[in-house]
Design a protein around this motif. Structure first.
Motif, PDB file in Angstrom:
ATOM      1  N   GLY A   1      30.635  39.398  37.203  1.00  0.00           N
ATOM      2  CA  GLY A   1      30.413  40.628  36.450  1.00  0.00           C
ATOM      3  C   GLY A   1      29.693  40.345  35.137  1.00  0.00           C
ATOM      4  O   GLY A   1      28.756  41.054  34.755  1.00  0.00           O
TER       5      GLY A   1
ATOM      6  N   THR B   1      28.756  49.105  32.807  1.00  0.00           N
ATOM      7  CA  THR B   1      29.844  50.024  32.442  1.00  0.00           C
ATOM      8  C   THR B   1      31.141  49.567  33.115  1.00  0.00           C
ATOM      9  O   THR B   1      31.134  49.119  34.258  1.00  0.00           O
ATOM     10  CB  THR B   1      29.526  51.459  32.899  1.00  0.00           C
ATOM     11  OG1 THR B   1      29.382  51.485  34.323  1.00  0.00           O
ATOM     12  CG2 THR B   1      28.238  51.966  32.274  1.00  0.00           C
ATOM     13  N   CYS B   2      32.231  49.671  32.367  1.00  0.00           N
ATOM     14  CA  CYS B   2      33.527  49.268  32.942  1.00  0.00           C
ATOM     15  C   CYS B   2      34.657  50.002  32.235  1.00  0.00           C
ATOM     16  O   CYS B   2      34.474  50.595  31.178  1.00  0.00           O
ATOM     17  CB  CYS B   2      33.725  47.759  32.819  1.00  0.00           C
ATOM     18  SG  CYS B   2      33.880  47.167  31.134  1.00  0.00           S
TER      19      CYS B   2
ATOM     20  N   MET C   1      39.067  46.015  31.390  1.00  0.00           N
ATOM     21  CA  MET C   1      38.349  44.828  31.860  1.00  0.00           C
ATOM     22  C   MET C   1      37.762  43.998  30.728  1.00  0.00           C
ATOM     23  O   MET C   1      37.433  42.834  30.913  1.00  0.00           O
ATOM     24  CB  MET C   1      37.200  45.234  32.795  1.00  0.00           C
ATOM     25  CG  MET C   1      37.627  45.627  34.192  1.00  0.00           C
ATOM     26  SD  MET C   1      38.700  44.386  34.962  1.00  0.00           S
ATOM     27  CE  MET C   1      37.670  42.928  34.885  1.00  0.00           C
TER      28      MET C   1
ATOM     29  N   TYR D   1      31.382  48.567  37.094  1.00  0.00           N
ATOM     30  CA  TYR D   1      32.275  47.481  37.521  1.00  0.00           C
ATOM     31  C   TYR D   1      33.514  48.133  38.133  1.00  0.00           C
ATOM     32  O   TYR D   1      34.442  48.510  37.422  1.00  0.00           O
ATOM     33  CB  TYR D   1      32.643  46.660  36.293  1.00  0.00           C
ATOM     34  CG  TYR D   1      33.240  45.290  36.518  1.00  0.00           C
ATOM     35  CD1 TYR D   1      33.684  44.878  37.761  1.00  0.00           C
ATOM     36  CD2 TYR D   1      33.354  44.399  35.466  1.00  0.00           C
ATOM     37  CE1 TYR D   1      34.211  43.628  37.949  1.00  0.00           C
ATOM     38  CE2 TYR D   1      33.886  43.128  35.631  1.00  0.00           C
ATOM     39  CZ  TYR D   1      34.318  42.750  36.882  1.00  0.00           C
ATOM     40  OH  TYR D   1      34.847  41.501  37.060  1.00  0.00           O
TER      41      TYR D   1
END
Lengths: 374, 92
Positions: A77, A89-90, A94, A138
């Motif tokens: 990632g 984007t997450c 995370m 993500y």
């Protein structure tokens, strides 16, 4: 019992706890696994252990999606996030999960365009607003969260949004439970089934627990009373010699699950042959990938993600804690090298992780438990 | 992201896109109702739903919604963070 007094129906919970104490066989030890990280959080937060007789032990399961993500997938990632053409984007959870060379938060500080989103639909909006950039989401989570990603992808396809990609790390809950039961390390007597996952998949998928393994399971809600009631229902099954799937949370969880969600999942995803879990290793058919009809949106194909495998730090015993073999405080680095401020392992990052929950609440409850003569 | 927060539907914004406006923690935000709204169960203004990452996860009655809210308020920081993230959301 300070924590117990704080919650709704505390008197009722005590009455249920008294029934548990009366029902529990004094010559027997009960190991009950709560699968879901949300349950783990409630159990520590409210000191539920203090309400239970000493022969009833709660073991914390693998149901925290942040905690089970292997380090290699975090590194993958981060590698995508570092690409100059990418807006990554997450979910907020995370950002602080450690990969082998750092976290998303650190990469962001060094200039990568990483944006926290509440929803995959926010990521899709960012893609619409930035047509000249690649916007990657993500995706993590169990069956609770996977339908949201699926529906977002359906919409991206319908609108023909060509710069939106998903790095898919969705996982399913049944295979790791099976893997735990097949592991020789651990003997479990019964399971508290996850609440939110079950609103999607329903109760039927847990039938393998009584049918193949002879273990009772009760799907439970997230209030302290829910969990205590579920424990009573499990002990009652064991006392009666019954072994079945029961639904304590039927005010929210339908037996059949959510058909629109299951339809979405079936259209957008397919099972991977294998997926790696932190601490549990590779588990067959436990992870989801985008189906071929959605290949254009697959970040793994677009960036040729190699899927590196990275071993967990040597000192880290997340695997044993995830399997319920060790309690959080029994890990060598718990509270010393590994704290919520500077986590080594993922179990310390998420507030649903067993180690973070124990660090935040469990230690306070311990002296009281000791004082109560346990 | 693992929480599901109760919100009350105040308006169906776009039936085709399955968007509804929900009131959560005193703020109104768009959410998607496509995972619960079906021929078997219609979502309408006044309904309470549990919201997870911008999607209604299930419809609940008011007593359940209020009890869940109270439980969430007790957990403190993690709930506040989730609320802040939801309030920053702009689903279209």
């Amino acid at each position: 019992m300070r924590y117990v007094d704080e919650f709704r129906n505390a008197d009722l919970a005590r009455a249920v706890a008294a029934k548990i104490a009366a029902l529990a066989d004094g010559n027997r030890h009960y190991k009950i696994m709560e699968v879901c990280g949300g349950h783990t959080h409630t159990i520590y937060r409210h000191g539920i252990k203090d309400l239970l007789p000493p022969q009833v032990e709660l073991v914390h399961g693998p149901g925290c999606p942040v905690c089970v993500l292997p380090m290699g997938r975090v590194d993958d990632g981060i590698a995508i996030a570092e690409r100059p053409e990418v807006i990554f984007t997450c979910f907020g959870d995370m950002l602080r999960v450690p990969g082998s060379k750092g976290t998303l938060l650190e990469v962001k500080a060094e200039g990568a365009d990483i944006r926290l989103v509440y929803s995959p639909l926010d990521a899709l909006r960012i893609a619409r607003e930035n047509p000249d950039r690649d916007v990657v989401f993500y995706a993590i989570g169990f069956e609770t969260t996977a339908p949201s990603t699926a529906l977002t992808l359906q919409r991206a396809k319908r609108e023909g949004i060509a710069n939106f990609f998903v790095f898919c790390n969705h996982v399913t809950i049944v295979p790791p439970i099976r893997a735990l039961l097949d592991s020789p390390d651990l003997r479990l007597d019964a399971f508290i089934g996850p609440g939110h996952v079950s609103t999607v998949i329903g109760c039927r998928p847990y039938a393998f627990l009584p049918n193949d393994y002879g273990k009772p399971v009760v799907v439970a809600g997230f209030e302290p009373l829910d969990i205590i009631q579920a424990i009573l229902m499990l002990l009652q099954q064991l006392a009666d010699g019954r072994c079945e799937v029961e639904n304590q949370y039927n005010r929210v969880v339908p037996w059949e699950g959510s058909l629109p969600s299951l339809r979405c999942l079936a259209e957008v995803f397919e099972l991977r042959p294998y997926f790696e879990w932190r601490g549990l290793g590779f588990i067959a058919q436990s992870g989801l990938k985008l189906a071929s009809a959605y290949a254009d949106f697959d970040a793994e194909l677009r960036y040729q993600v190699e899927g590196v495998r990275v071993a967990d730090p040597k000192a880290c015993q997340c695997g044993e804690v995830l399997k319920g073999v060790l309690k959080p405080a029994e890990c060598k680095v718990f509270g010393t090298a590994c704290t919520p401020e500077h986590p080594l392992g993922a179990l310390m990052v998420s507030s649903e992780g067993a180690c973070a929950a124990y660090h935040n609440f469990g230690r306070k409850a311990l002296p009281m438990a000791a004082g109560a003569g346990r | 992201m693992c929480l599901a927060i109760p919100g009350r539907i105040v308006e169906i914004v776009d039936a085709d896109l399955q968007l509804a406006k929900a009131e959560v923690g005193g703020v109104r935000r768009n959410i998607n109702i496509g995972l619960v709204d079906s021929d078997d169960e219609r979502i309408a203004p006044g309904d309470w739903v549990l919201i997870h990452v911008g999607f209604a996860l299930s419809k609940v009655d008011e007593a359940e919604a209020l009890a869940t809210l109270k439980t969430l308020e007790e957990i403190g920081d993690a709930y506040q963070q989730e609320l802040d993230e939801l309030h920053a959301s702009r689903i279209e």
